[in-house]
Structures are given as C-alpha cells and as structure tokens.
Design a protein around this motif. Structure first.
Motif, PDB file in Angstrom:
ATOM      1  N   ASP A   1       0.836  -1.236  -0.057  1.00 55.57           N
ATOM      2  CA  ASP A   1       0.024   0.014  -0.112  1.00 55.57           C
ATOM      3  C   ASP A   1       0.889   1.145   0.122  1.00 55.57           C
ATOM      4  N   VAL A   2       2.029   1.117   0.640  1.00 53.27           N
ATOM      5  CA  VAL A   2       3.042   2.157   0.702  1.00 53.27           C
ATOM      6  C   VAL A   2       4.167   1.921  -0.181  1.00 53.27           C
ATOM      7  N   VAL A   3       4.197   2.060  -1.404  1.00 49.95           N
ATOM      8  CA  VAL A   3       5.441   1.671  -2.240  1.00 49.95           C
ATOM      9  C   VAL A   3       6.625   2.820  -2.350  1.00 49.95           C
ATOM     10  N   MET A   4       7.767   2.464  -1.914  1.00 49.09           N
ATOM     11  CA  MET A   4       8.888   3.244  -1.931  1.00 49.09           C
ATOM     12  C   MET A   4       9.992   3.146  -3.147  1.00 49.09           C
ATOM     13  N   GLY A   5       9.634   2.198  -3.909  1.00 47.75           N
ATOM     14  CA  GLY A   5      10.404   2.077  -5.152  1.00 47.75           C
ATOM     15  C   GLY A   5      10.403   0.748  -5.958  1.00 47.75           C
ATOM     16  N   GLN A   6      11.086   0.574  -6.972  1.00 52.74           N
ATOM     17  CA  GLN A   6      10.857  -0.678  -7.847  1.00 52.74           C
ATOM     18  C   GLN A   6      12.431  -1.299  -7.967  1.00 52.74           C
ATOM     19  N   VAL A   7      12.726  -2.506  -7.442  1.00 57.00           N
ATOM     20  CA  VAL A   7      14.068  -3.025  -7.742  1.00 57.00           C
ATOM     21  C   VAL A   7      14.543  -3.125  -9.056  1.00 57.00           C
ATOM     22  N   ALA A   8      13.443  -3.230 -10.200  1.00 50.42           N
ATOM     23  CA  ALA A   8      13.845  -3.434 -11.613  1.00 50.42           C
ATOM     24  C   ALA A   8      14.378  -2.176 -12.140  1.00 50.42           C
ATOM     25  N   ALA A   9      14.042  -0.960 -11.490  1.00 50.31           N
ATOM     26  CA  ALA A   9      14.135   0.091 -12.184  1.00 50.31           C
ATOM     27  C   ALA A   9      15.293   1.052 -11.397  1.00 50.31           C
ATOM     28  N   GLN A  10      15.471   0.581 -10.123  1.00 50.02           N
ATOM     29  CA  GLN A  10      16.460   1.578  -9.343  1.00 50.02           C
ATOM     30  C   GLN A  10      17.181   0.722  -8.125  1.00 50.02           C
ATOM     31  N   ARG A  11      18.462   1.296  -7.961  1.00 49.69           N
ATOM     32  CA  ARG A  11      19.294   0.621  -6.904  1.00 49.69           C
ATOM     33  C   ARG A  11      18.706   0.719  -5.516  1.00 49.69           C
ATOM     34  N   LEU A  12      19.196  -0.163  -4.680  1.00 45.00           N
ATOM     35  CA  LEU A  12      18.849  -0.201  -3.435  1.00 45.00           C
ATOM     36  C   LEU A  12      18.749   0.984  -2.638  1.00 45.00           C
ATOM     37  N   GLU A  13      20.238   1.319  -2.667  1.00 46.63           N
ATOM     38  CA  GLU A  13      20.753   2.670  -2.140  1.00 46.63           C
ATOM     39  C   GLU A  13      19.895   3.758  -2.281  1.00 46.63           C
ATOM     40  N   GLU A  14      19.517   4.004  -3.705  1.00 44.42           N
ATOM     41  CA  GLU A  14      18.687   5.013  -4.216  1.00 44.42           C
ATOM     42  C   GLU A  14      17.032   5.089  -3.527  1.00 44.42           C
ATOM     43  N   ILE A  15      16.652   3.858  -3.562  1.00 48.65           N
ATOM     44  CA  ILE A  15      15.163   3.729  -2.862  1.00 48.65           C
ATOM     45  C   ILE A  15      15.467   4.058  -1.428  1.00 48.65           C
ATOM     46  N   TRP A  16      16.436   3.583  -0.952  1.00 52.97           N
ATOM     47  CA  TRP A  16      16.524   3.822   0.698  1.00 52.97           C
ATOM     48  C   TRP A  16      16.709   5.162   0.847  1.00 52.97           C
ATOM     49  N   ASP A  17      16.859   6.009  -0.033  1.00 49.56           N
ATOM     50  CA  ASP A  17      17.371   7.478   0.202  1.00 49.56           C
ATOM     51  C   ASP A  17      16.190   8.200  -0.464  1.00 49.56           C
ATOM     52  N   PHE A  18      15.097   7.492  -0.815  1.00 51.74           N
ATOM     53  CA  PHE A  18      13.904   8.089  -1.653  1.00 51.74           C
ATOM     54  C   PHE A  18      13.128   9.156  -0.616  1.00 51.74           C
ATOM     55  N   GLU A  19      12.751  10.281  -1.426  1.00 51.66           N
ATOM     56  CA  GLU A  19      12.036  11.348  -0.611  1.00 51.66           C
ATOM     57  C   GLU A  19      10.867  10.922   0.237  1.00 51.66           C
ATOM     58  N   ASN A  20       9.923   9.876  -0.318  1.00 54.34           N
ATOM     59  CA  ASN A  20       8.806   9.306   0.587  1.00 54.34           C
ATOM     60  C   ASN A  20       9.475   8.764   1.999  1.00 54.34           C
ATOM     61  N   PHE A  21      10.499   7.849   1.761  1.00 49.65           N
ATOM     62  CA  PHE A  21      11.294   7.248   3.177  1.00 49.65           C
ATOM     63  C   PHE A  21      11.440   8.381   3.840  1.00 49.65           C
ATOM     64  N   ARG A  22      12.174   9.582   3.247  1.00 47.28           N
ATOM     65  CA  ARG A  22      12.671  10.334   4.276  1.00 47.28           C
ATOM     66  C   ARG A  22      11.443  11.240   5.084  1.00 47.28           C
ATOM     67  N   ARG A  23      10.354  11.196   4.260  1.00 45.92           N
ATOM     68  CA  ARG A  23       9.239  11.867   4.855  1.00 45.92           C
ATOM     69  C   ARG A  23       8.681  11.136   6.195  1.00 45.92           C
ATOM     70  N   TYR A  24       8.565   9.779   5.878  1.00 47.90           N
ATOM     71  CA  TYR A  24       8.041   8.865   6.946  1.00 47.90           C
ATOM     72  C   TYR A  24       9.370   8.906   8.202  1.00 47.90           C
ATOM     73  N   ARG A  25      10.269   8.785   7.809  1.00 49.52           N
ATOM     74  CA  ARG A  25      11.509   8.859   8.760  1.00 49.52           C
ATOM     75  C   ARG A  25      11.158  10.313   9.729  1.00 49.52           C
ATOM     76  N   ASN A  26      11.277  11.382   9.020  1.00 53.90           N
ATOM     77  CA  ASN A  26      11.143  12.649   9.743  1.00 53.90           C
ATOM     78  C   ASN A  26      10.026  12.773  10.775  1.00 53.90           C
ATOM     79  N   ARG A  27       8.944  12.076  10.246  1.00 49.78           N
ATOM     80  CA  ARG A  27       7.557  12.430  10.719  1.00 49.78           C
ATOM     81  C   ARG A  27       7.362  11.320  11.989  1.00 49.78           C
ATOM     82  N   LEU A  28       8.155  10.295  11.994  1.00 47.62           N
ATOM     83  CA  LEU A  28       8.062   9.359  13.074  1.00 47.62           C
ATOM     84  C   LEU A  28       9.014   9.644  13.984  1.00 47.62           C
TER      85      LEU A  28
END
Length: 288
Positions: free
Chosen positions: A192-219
C-alpha cells in the motif's frame, strides 16, 4: 542516512497456512500469485555485493519460504555475493525435513527460525530446537502484545494503536515484495505504501527516496499521526534484528521466565513510555 542492516526479500507470495493474523487468513488477498524473477534476485544480490553488504539477508516476506523450489539456489547466490552477510529465514516448518535442513545449512544459511503455531507443530518441530543454527518461536505462549495488526489489515481482533510511538523499521529494515516493489516495512502486506521498484532503481537510491525520508522525519518528530499505514499500526516500533533468529530466543526454549513475566505485569502506558524514549534515543543516533 545509514544503510539498512536487514533486507527482507519475498521471493513468492504463497504459504501452506491461512493463519488469522496473516494476510492468508484475511478476506483481502493479493490479486494474483507472483514470483520474484530470477533476474531481479540476481540484480539485488549484485547490488548488495557492490555495497559490500554485511547485514542480514532474509529471502522471506509474508510467505512460506520453503515453498519456493529455488530457495537453496537463492541462499547459495547471496552467500557467494555477500560472504560476510548473515543469511537467515523464518519458516512454519510444515515442509521441513532433516534432509532439507542439512541442504539449507550446506547452501550457506546462518540461521533458521521455526514458528510454531499449534501443538501438533510443536510435537513435530521441537527436536529441531537442538539442531545447530535453529531457534523455535512458540507462538502458542507469546505475550498478547507480540501479535500485531499489520498496519491495520488484521481485522479479527482489537489492537491498541500507538500513535505517538516512533518506529525503527523504516530506519533499519528494507522489505521487497515478490512483485519487485520496495514497501514501507514488513507489515505492508499488500504494498500500500510503495517506495520504489528494484527493477528500475538501485537499493541505496530507494533507501534515500523522498517518501522514505518523509516517513522517517515524521516518525522521529510527531510519531505515527497522519502517516498512511503507520497511523493504524499496533507494532511496538522495534526493528527486525540484524542477527535474528539466532539472538531472539534461547535455543529450543518456549518463551518463559522473568523477561516475559515482566512484560505481562507492566502496565501498557508505562511500557509505551519507556519504549518511546528508547526508540527516540536510537533514532537520534541514526540521524547523527
């Protein structure tokens, strides 16, 4: 931002059981059976090799990993690409045999957690508690608070929500579904909350994705209020352990003793206050 120290890779979305506290016991199901393609598994392994990854790799998700006939080859692949990683899986043990156990260990598995869900399974699996690198998790005896509602998707019981409580999972754990989607956390059963696609992105890019950062900052700042999935989640905020399952429970033991007694008698409000402070302190360390 520190890299994840646990990566969970769901290779296919199948299970031998339909437990009520899992998606296989719910009315809502995955729309189709999916299997993570071999090419994507290889891509993930190469990506982790490039990162000199030394954390935990678990080729599991919300599924039964031993149903995947590729599992031994998958373990061999990650062992070859990431020789210093800790490779482990959890299983309900329905398909486990002594011969399969030996093959798993020979392939390079570091830890096997066996989840025991009924007395018949306990009778069949308890002998494995004495095998090297195996831990039994007896869910017949676990404290009630250890059952979580998977972001609000488990409907059969009332779970206490923890809106003010932070959660370390998005700070430490990366979860990949069998569709190739990287999701918010391991409780996100239906992506339900998708952060990225491994077929198109590297793992470290997904890990630093804007939506991931938003969730971390809010939490970190205000807790779970207003965050899809998090605001309806009952999880206590602790991450998947880097060396799990070997460090979670004494070998072959049912969860008893002083620690579990204290968990049961401590008032919920006190437990959550203590847990909130511990989680906030850990998040501060991660954020530097």
């Amino acid at each position: 931002m520190r890299l994840f120290n646990v990566i969970l890779i769901e290779t296919q979305n199948l299970c031998t059981r339909k437990c009520w506290y899992c998606k296989f016991g719910q009315e809502r199901r995955d729309p189709s059976i999916t299997r993570l393609p071999d090419a994507l598994i290889e891509k993930i392994a190469d990506n982790l090799k490039d990162l000199d990854y030394r954390g935990r790799i678990s080729p599991i998700g919300i599924n039964e990993p031993l149903m995947d006939p590729r599992m031994l080859d998958i373990i061999r692949l990650f062992r070859a690409k990431c020789p210093r990683a800790f490779i482990s899986i959890y299983s309900n043990g329905d398909l486990l045999t002594p011969e399969l156990y030996q093959s798993l260990m020979t392939s390079g598995l570091d830890g096997l957690g066996l989840s025991v869900y009924d007395e018949a399974a306990w009778q069949r699996l308890q002998a494995y508690g004495n095998y090297p690198k195996v831990r039994l998790f007896d869910y017949l005896c676990r404290p009630e608070e250890q059952v979580e509602n998977r972001g609000g998707e488990i409907k059969q019981a009332t779970f206490p929500l923890r809106l003010k409580l932070p959660c370390l999972r998005p700070f430490k754990n990366l979860a990949i579904r069998s569709t190739g989607e990287v999701v918010l956390c391991c409780s996100d059963m239906y992506a339900d909350v998708v952060m990225g696609q491994v077929a198109a992105q590297r793992l470290e890019e997904i890990w630093d994705f804007e939506n991931f950062r938003r969730y971390r900052n809010r939490l970190a700042s205000t807790g779970r209020v207003g965050l899809p999935l998090c605001q309806t989640c009952s999880h206590n905020g602790t991450p998947c352990n880097e060396k799990s399952p070997l460090e979670d429970e004494p070998q072959g033991a049912r969860p008893q003793g002083l620690r579990h007694f204290l968990i049961r008698i401590t008032p919920k409000g006190v437990k959550d206050l203590i847990r909130r402070r511990i989680l906030q302190r850990e998040i501060s360390k991660i954020q530097g």
